[in-house]
Design an enzyme around this catalytic site. Structure first.
Site, PDB file in Angstrom:
ATOM      1  N   GLY A 127      -2.150  41.152 -59.407  1.00  0.00           N
ATOM      2  CA  GLY A 127      -1.547  42.185 -60.244  1.00  0.00           C
ATOM      3  C   GLY A 127      -0.160  41.834 -60.755  1.00  0.00           C
ATOM      4  N   ASP A 148      -3.526  30.226 -55.773  1.00  0.00           N
ATOM      5  CA  ASP A 148      -4.296  31.365 -55.259  1.00  0.00           C
ATOM      6  C   ASP A 148      -5.578  30.842 -54.627  1.00  0.00           C
ATOM      7  OD1 ASP A 148      -4.145  34.688 -56.377  1.00  0.00           O
ATOM      8  OD2 ASP A 148      -5.548  33.979 -54.868  1.00  0.00           O
ATOM      9  N   ASN A 156     -10.398  44.115 -59.086  1.00  0.00           N
ATOM     10  CA  ASN A 156      -9.124  43.537 -59.544  1.00  0.00           C
ATOM     11  C   ASN A 156      -8.857  43.859 -61.007  1.00  0.00           C
ATOM     12  OD1 ASN A 156      -9.933  40.410 -57.866  1.00  0.00           O
ATOM     13  ND2 ASN A 156      -8.911  42.205 -57.028  1.00  0.00           N
ATOM     14  N   ARG A 159      -6.046  45.865 -63.162  1.00  0.00           N
ATOM     15  CA  ARG A 159      -4.637  45.490 -63.197  1.00  0.00           C
ATOM     16  C   ARG A 159      -4.395  43.988 -63.376  1.00  0.00           C
ATOM     17  NH1 ARG A 159      -6.296  45.868 -57.986  1.00  0.00           N
ATOM     18  NH2 ARG A 159      -5.408  44.492 -56.410  1.00  0.00           N
ATOM     19  N   LYS A 172      -9.648  32.682 -58.892  1.00  0.00           N
ATOM     20  CA  LYS A 172      -8.648  33.311 -59.760  1.00  0.00           C
ATOM     21  C   LYS A 172      -7.845  32.291 -60.545  1.00  0.00           C
ATOM     22  CE  LYS A 172      -7.931  37.689 -57.387  1.00  0.00           C
ATOM     23  NZ  LYS A 172      -6.984  38.555 -56.685  1.00  0.00           N
ATOM     24  N   ASP A 216       0.893  39.124 -51.574  1.00  0.00           N
ATOM     25  CA  ASP A 216       0.666  40.503 -51.154  1.00  0.00           C
ATOM     26  C   ASP A 216       0.723  40.729 -49.652  1.00  0.00           C
ATOM     27  OD1 ASP A 216      -1.613  39.155 -50.571  1.00  0.00           O
ATOM     28  OD2 ASP A 216      -2.972  40.419 -51.727  1.00  0.00           O
ATOM     29  N   THR A 217       1.331  39.798 -48.887  1.00  0.00           N
ATOM     30  CA  THR A 217       1.479  40.058 -47.449  1.00  0.00           C
ATOM     31  C   THR A 217       2.890  39.667 -47.003  1.00  0.00           C
ATOM     32  OG1 THR A 217       0.817  37.844 -46.760  1.00  0.00           O
ATOM     33  CG2 THR A 217      -0.956  39.454 -47.025  1.00  0.00           C
ATOM     34  N   CYS A 265      18.526  35.265 -49.112  1.00  0.00           N
ATOM     35  CA  CYS A 265      17.090  34.991 -49.131  1.00  0.00           C
ATOM     36  C   CYS A 265      16.361  36.215 -48.572  1.00  0.00           C
ATOM     37  CB  CYS A 265      16.768  33.733 -48.327  1.00  0.00           C
ATOM     38  SG  CYS A 265      16.812  33.942 -46.540  1.00  0.00           S
ATOM     39  N   CYS A 282      -2.808  47.203 -51.119  1.00  0.00           N
ATOM     40  CA  CYS A 282      -3.243  47.920 -52.318  1.00  0.00           C
ATOM     41  C   CYS A 282      -4.661  48.457 -52.133  1.00  0.00           C
ATOM     42  CB  CYS A 282      -3.196  47.007 -53.536  1.00  0.00           C
ATOM     43  SG  CYS A 282      -1.521  46.561 -54.008  1.00  0.00           S
ATOM     44  N   CYS A 478     -15.181  58.275 -41.661  1.00  0.00           N
ATOM     45  CA  CYS A 478     -14.106  57.921 -42.589  1.00  0.00           C
ATOM     46  C   CYS A 478     -14.609  56.800 -43.490  1.00  0.00           C
ATOM     47  CB  CYS A 478     -12.835  57.523 -41.847  1.00  0.00           C
ATOM     48  SG  CYS A 478     -13.020  56.015 -40.883  1.00  0.00           S
TER      49      CYS A 478
HETATM   50 ZN    ZN Z   1      18.887  33.917 -45.602  1.00  0.00          ZN
END
Ligand code: ZN
Lengths: 525, 110
Positions: A127, A148, A156, A159, A172, A216-217, A265, A282, A478
Site C-alpha cells: 500500500g 518484496d 491488496n 490500495r 508483487k 508492515d512489521t 534513527c 492491516c 469469531c
Molecule cells: Zn539511533
C-alpha cells in the site's frame, strides 16, 4: 442426478473454469509485457539501421569510394562512441516527459539530472510502496530497486495500485515491474525477490542512495533502519493503519554512527519494540486505500526533496535540512495533518551512537533475530478440548439432534454469540446469532464475578442479558477462532456458566472454519 | 496563564492517536481538569498525568496496552505542545495550564 449432485458438479466446473481464466489472464499479462519489450528493442535497432537510407541514392550512383568508405565508417559507429559531446544533457523525450516539473525552480535541470543519477530502494511493494514507486518512476529517478517476497492477493487491490486483477498470485515485485515499465521505460528497475533478512540487508542496500521503508512489521522496520544507519543512507519511513498514517525522515543527514550531527534513527525514536499484542496489522484492523496511498505519495515527495537537494547536502549536511519531525495524518480528524518536533540522535542508541552495539559484521552474521526482538504472539490456545466444538459438529447441532441436551434442532435450543465487531457482523453473520463485539467484552471489568456488580446494578448490559437464560448452552464464534476463546474464558470468570452447569464453548477456527468445512458460500472478506 | 487556578486545579487538553483512542472510549480529544499538585505536594508532572489517566479516566481494563512499569509502554510517543517529550524532560515535565499532551501509538501497517 439429485439436485445436490448437479450443484456440486456445477461448482466444480465453475472452479475449474475460473482457474483456467486466471491462468490465461496471467499468460496474457506476461505476453503483453514481453511484446512491449521486444517492440522497444526493435525500435532502437531500427533507428540505428534506417539512418543510411536517405543516402542510398548517392551511394548507388557513383560517389567516390574513399568518401563512401568514410561515411560508412562513421555511420556504423554506435552513437555513443561518436566523439562529439552530447549537445543536450537530457534525451529529447525526457524534456517532454519531465517538462512540467522541469520548469519548477524546486527541480530545474540540475534537479532532474540529480534524479536521473540517483538510485532508490523501495522495501515493500504494498500500500505504501506502490504509490511511492509510481511517483518516483514517473519523476525519472534513474534506478529503482524493489524488495518484496509476497504475491499479489485480491484483497491488496483496493490500495496497492500497481497490481491488477489479472496479476493476482504473481510475485508483487514482478507485477510492479510490469506496471512501472509501462509508465516510464526510461527507468532502470532492479527486482529483489524474497523478504529482506539481516544476512542480505547490507548487500541489498549497498548500491542505493536512499531507502524507503514501506514494510508492515516492527521487525522489518528495525532491520531497515539499522541497515540504513550502518551504510549511511537516508531513510524515508511511513506506516498506516485504519484512518491514520505516520511519516518520518530518519538518519538524515546520514552521518556515521557516533556523529551527533546526524539525524535520529528508528531506534532513537523507539528504543524498545511495542508489546506484540499491541501491534495491529492491516488485515486485522483494516486500512483505507487513500490513507495509505497518501502516506506513500508523501514518501515519494520527501525522497524527491532530498535527492534534488544534491549530493553536497547529503554528505556534509551543510545545507542542514528541516529538523527531525514526525508527520501525523488522521483522515477523520480536523486538521488532518500535524507535525511534531522529534528528538535528535539518542546518546545511547544501540546503532547510531558511540555506544552502538550493532555493527555491519553483527548484522551480516545473522546473529540478530529481529523477529524475536519484537516478540511474537503464540497462537491462542486457552481452552480445553471439551470447551471447544468443530464447525462441522456445530453444523450438526443446527441441523440434527443436540448431543448436549438431546433436543430436536431448534434455533432456540442454544445461544450463538458472534463476538466480531459490529461492522463485521453486519457484513455477514449466521442466522440467529447475536452480536456482542469483542471490544465491549474486553473493556468489561472482570471483577463483576464477585457478584457486587450484579447487586449494585452496575453490571454491563450484555452480562446481565446472558445471565437470564441459564439453561441454554452458549456457542461463541469469531472470525478466526482467537477472540472466541478469550471470550469463553472471560464469561466463565464472570460466572455465566453457573459454576459449570451451563456449557459455554467456542467454535474452533471461527467463521473461517465454517466457510471451509460447512458453507463455502459464506463471504470471505 | 501558567499559574494554577484558585482551586489548585489546571485545565489541559489530552489527545490520543494511532488507535490509543480505542482504550479511552473512542475519544480522540479530552478536556481535563487535573490537580495542580501530586500526592506529595509536588507540581503535577507527566508521570502523575499518566497515573491519573490510567486510574481515573481509562475505563478499559487492558491497562497493559497503555502503561508498562509505571510509564507509557514502548511504542507510544508522548508529545508536549507538539514536541517530543524527550525535548521537555520526559515524565518529569511539569504540566502548565493550557498544555496539550498528545499520546501517539506507532503504526506498522503498510
Ligand atoms: Zn539511533
Amino acid at each position: 442426478m439429485g439436485p445436490e449432485t448437479v450443484i456440486n458438479s456445477l461448482r466444480q466446473q465453475i472452479t475449474s473454469c475460473e482457474s483456467q481464466l486466471q491462468d490465461l489472464k496471467r499468460q496474457l499479462a506476461e505476453a503483453e509485457y514481453q511484446s512491449q519489450q521486444q517492440r522497444s528493442n526493435l525500435q532502437s535497432e531500427q533507428s540505428e539501421h534506417c539512418a543510411p537510407y536517405p543516402l542510398a541514392y548517392d551511394f548507388s550512383h557513383g560517389v567516390h569510394d574513399d568518401f563512401r568508405a568514410e561515411i560508412l565508417a562513421a555511420l556504423s559507429q554506435p552513437e555513443e562512441s561518436i566523439p562529439s559531446p552530447k549537445r543536450w544533457p537530457l534525451d529529447p523525450n525526457e524534456y517532454k516527459r519531465y517538462g512540467r516539473q522541469l520548469i519548477m525552480p524546486e527541480i530545474g535541470l540540475q534537479g532532474q539530472l540529480r534524479l536521473k543519477g540517483a538510485s532508490v530502494l523501495i522495501v515493500g511493494v504494498g500500500g505504501l510502496g506502490c504509490p511511492a514507486a509510481a511517483y518516483l518512476v514517473g519523476a525519472g529517478v534513474g534506478t529503482v530497486g524493489l524488495v518484496d517476497g509476497d504475491t499479489v492477493e485480491e484483497s491488496n487491490l483496493h490500495r496497492q495500485i500497481l497490481h491488477s486483477a489479472a496479476r493476482v498470485n504473481m510475485p508483487k515485485v514482478e507485477s510492479a515491474m510490469i506496471a512501472l515499465h509501462s509508465l516510464n521505460p526510461n527507468v532502470d528497475m532492479v527486482p529483489h525477490h524474497g523478504r529482506l533478512t539481516p544476512e542480505t540487508a547490507v548487500s541489498t542496500f549497498q548500491p542505493y542512495d536512499l531507502v524507503l521503508d514501506c514494510t508492515d512489521t516492527p521487525a522489518s522496520r528495525y532491520l531497515v533502519s539499522d541497515t540504513c544507519v550502518l551504510l549511511g543512507k537516508p531513510l524515508v519511513s511511513a506506516s498506516a493503519l485504519r484512518t491514520d498514517g505516520q511519516l518520518m525522515v530518519l538518519n538524515y543527514p546520514p552521518r556515521p554512527p557516533g556523529d551527533t550531527a546526524g539525524g535520529p534513527c528508528y531506534r532513537c525514536v523507539f528504543p524498545k519494540p511495542p508489546p506484540p499484542e499491541s501491534v495491529v496489522s492491516c488485515g486485522d484492523g483494516g486500512i483505507l486505500g487513500p490513507v495509505v496511498g497518501t502516506m506513500g505519495v508523501l514518501q515519494a515527495l520527501e525522497t524527491i526533496k532530498i535527492l534534488t537537494r544534491g549530493p553536497s547536502a547529503l554528505s556534509d549536511g551543510l545545507a542542514s535540512p528541516d529538523p527531525p519531525s514526525l508527520l501525523i495524518f488522521s483522515a477523520y480528524a480536523n486538521p488532518m495533518f500535524r507535525t511534531i518536533r522529534l528528538r535528535t540522535r539518542k546518546p545511547k542508541c544501540a546503532v547510531c551512537s558511540t555506544h552502538a552495539t550493532i555493527t555491519p559484521e553483527v548484522l551480516n552474521s545473522g546473529s540478530l533475530d529481529y523477529v524475536q526482538f519484537c516478540g511474537t504472539i503464540n497462537p491462542i490456545d486457552v481452552l480445553s478440548s471439551n470447551e471447544r466444538i468443530s464447525a462441522e459438529n456445530y453444523a450438526k447441532i443446527r441441523l440434527d439432534v443436540n448431543p448436549f441436551t438431546g433436543l430436536e434442532p431448534s434455533k432456540d435450543s442454544h445461544i450463538l454469540l458472534d463476538v466480531r465487531e459490529k461492522v463485521q457482523f453486519e457484513i455477514c453473520s449466521l442466522e440467529g446469532s447475536v452480536n456482542i463485539p469483542f471490544s465491549t467484552i474486553s473493556s468489561t471489568p472482570a471483577d463483576d464475578c464477585k457478584g457486587t456488580a450484579t447487586e449494585t446494578g452496575l453490571e454491563s448490559g450484555w452480562v446481565s442479558e446472558l445471565r437470564q437464560h441459564t439453561d441454554k448452552p452458549i456457542f461463541v464464534v469469531c472470525r478466526l477462532g482467537n477472540d472466541s476463546q478469550i471470550t469463553v474464558k472471560k464469561m466463565k470468570e464472570l460466572g455465566l456458566d453457573n459454576g459449570g452447569q451451563r456449557w459455554i464453548g467456542d467454535i474452533r477456527g471461527g467463521l473461517r472454519a465454517w466457510r471451509h468445512n460447512v458453507d463455502r458460500d459464506f463471504p470471505d472478506y | 496563564m501558567s499559574e494554577a487556578k484558585n482551586d489548585g486545579t489546571i485545565a489541559i487538553t489530552v489527545e490520543f492517536s494511532g488507535g490509543l483512542e480505542m482504550l479511552f472510549s473512542n475519544e480522540r480529544k479530552l478536556s481535563l481538569t487535573i490537580p495542580g499538585k501530586d500526592e506529595n505536594g509536588a507540581k503535577t508532572n507527566i508521570a502523575f498525568l499518566v497515573r491519573h489517566l490510567c486510574n481515573t479516566v481509562m475505563k478499559d481494563p487492558r491497562k497493559e496496552l497503555f502503561v508498562l512499569d509505571d510509564t507509557v509502554r514502548p511504542g507510544i510517543l508522548v508529545l508536549i505542545n507538539d514536541a517530543d517529550w524527550e525535548l521537555e524532560g520526559e515524565d518529569k515535565y511539569e504540566i502548565e495550564e493550557g498544555d496539550n499532551i498528545l499520546f501517539v501509538s506507532t503504526l506498522h501497517g503498510g
